[in-house]
Design a protein around this motif. Structure first.
Motif, PDB file in Angstrom:
ATOM      1  N   GLY A 208       1.283 -90.341  -7.025  1.00 58.36           N
ATOM      2  CA  GLY A 208       0.719 -91.622  -7.458  1.00 58.36           C
ATOM      3  C   GLY A 208       1.423 -92.798  -6.811  1.00 58.36           C
ATOM      4  N   THR A 209       2.743 -92.718  -6.709  1.00 60.95           N
ATOM      5  CA  THR A 209       3.510 -93.784  -6.061  1.00 60.95           C
ATOM      6  C   THR A 209       3.136 -93.907  -4.592  1.00 60.95           C
ATOM      7  OG1 THR A 209       5.353 -93.415  -7.578  1.00 60.95           O
ATOM      8  CG2 THR A 209       5.840 -94.593  -5.545  1.00 60.95           C
TER       9      THR A 209
ATOM     10  N   MET B  92       0.316 -96.663  -0.153  1.00 57.16           N
ATOM     11  CA  MET B  92      -0.538 -96.632   1.056  1.00 57.16           C
ATOM     12  C   MET B  92      -1.771 -97.528   0.895  1.00 57.16           C
ATOM     13  SD  MET B  92      -0.340 -92.789   2.602  1.00 57.16           S
ATOM     14  CE  MET B  92      -0.880 -91.928   1.142  1.00 57.16           C
ATOM     15  N   TYR B  93      -2.448 -97.429  -0.257  1.00 54.40           N
ATOM     16  CA  TYR B  93      -3.630 -98.262  -0.453  1.00 54.40           C
ATOM     17  C   TYR B  93      -3.258 -99.735  -0.566  1.00 54.40           C
ATOM     18  CZ  TYR B  93      -6.603 -94.201  -0.951  1.00 54.40           C
ATOM     19  OH  TYR B  93      -7.296 -93.044  -0.706  1.00 54.40           O
TER      20      TYR B  93
ATOM     21  N   LYS C  13      -6.736-108.556   1.670  1.00 52.28           N
ATOM     22  CA  LYS C  13      -7.161-108.549   0.259  1.00 52.28           C
ATOM     23  C   LYS C  13      -5.920-108.698  -0.611  1.00 52.28           C
ATOM     24  CE  LYS C  13     -10.898-105.348   1.315  1.00 52.28           C
ATOM     25  NZ  LYS C  13     -11.445-104.008   1.050  1.00 52.28           N
ATOM     26  N   THR C  14      -5.475-109.930  -0.789  1.00 49.67           N
ATOM     27  CA  THR C  14      -4.205-110.165  -1.472  1.00 49.67           C
ATOM     28  C   THR C  14      -4.266-109.782  -2.942  1.00 49.67           C
ATOM     29  OG1 THR C  14      -4.821-112.473  -1.835  1.00 49.67           O
ATOM     30  CG2 THR C  14      -3.484-111.970   0.116  1.00 49.67           C
ATOM     31  N   ARG C  15      -5.370-110.053  -3.603  1.00 43.12           N
ATOM     32  CA  ARG C  15      -5.479-109.724  -5.039  1.00 43.12           C
ATOM     33  C   ARG C  15      -5.389-108.208  -5.250  1.00 43.12           C
ATOM     34  NH1 ARG C  15      -4.418-110.680  -9.993  1.00 43.12           N
ATOM     35  NH2 ARG C  15      -6.012-110.116 -11.482  1.00 43.12           N
ATOM     36  N   GLN C  16      -6.144-107.453  -4.453  1.00 41.57           N
ATOM     37  CA  GLN C  16      -6.117-105.998  -4.564  1.00 41.57           C
ATOM     38  C   GLN C  16      -4.740-105.459  -4.180  1.00 41.57           C
ATOM     39  OE1 GLN C  16      -8.913-103.944  -2.042  1.00 41.57           O
ATOM     40  NE2 GLN C  16      -8.577-101.980  -3.061  1.00 41.57           N
ATOM     41  N   SER C  17      -4.131-106.051  -3.168  1.00 40.50           N
ATOM     42  CA  SER C  17      -2.798-105.622  -2.740  1.00 40.50           C
ATOM     43  C   SER C  17      -1.779-105.818  -3.863  1.00 40.50           C
ATOM     44  CB  SER C  17      -2.386-106.407  -1.499  1.00 40.50           C
ATOM     45  OG  SER C  17      -1.060-106.117  -1.148  1.00 40.50           O
TER      46      SER C  17
END
Length: 114
Positions: free
Chosen positions: A64-65, A70-71, A80-84
């Motif tokens: 999971g880590t 990676m994603y 995509k700063t919010r998703q990052s």
């Protein structure tokens, strides 16, 4: 007074096939003791599988880590700063989960041996 200069030579015993006192090529013989054979060394894969069966949450937390990292890096590269940011927070959560799983496994193993 003249001193003779003959070297000292110890007397040889009558039996020419005398066994040495300490033979290091063989293990010592101890009456009433039979040595156990050496245990076989575990391969990396066997040890990993055994440890995963003992505490399956540690590999799950590690995966999971790594997945969140990676994603998160991929989202950061795409802008995509919010998703990052969300994925990096998820990575922190997964790391915490892994640490708690390790601590739980250590305590469970310590209690099991008693």
């Amino acid at each position: 007074m003249a001193v003779s200069a003959t070297p000292f030579v110890p007397e040889q015993s009558a039996t020419p096939t005398q066994q040495p006192i300490l033979d290091i090529s063989k293990p010592p013989v101890i009456d009433g003791f039979t040595p156990l054979s050496r245990p076989r060394e575990e391969t990396f894969q066997e040890k990993f599988m055994r440890k995963s069966k003992e505490n399956p949450f540690v590999p799950i937390g590690c995966l999971g880590t790594a997945g969140a990292l990676m994603y998160g890096l991929r989202a950061f590269k795409q802008g995509k700063t919010r998703q990052s940011q969300l994925l990096m927070r998820g990575r922190i959560f997964a790391q915490g989960f892994t640490v708690v799983a390790i601590i739980f496994g250590v305590f469970a193993t310590a209690l099991k041996k008693d």
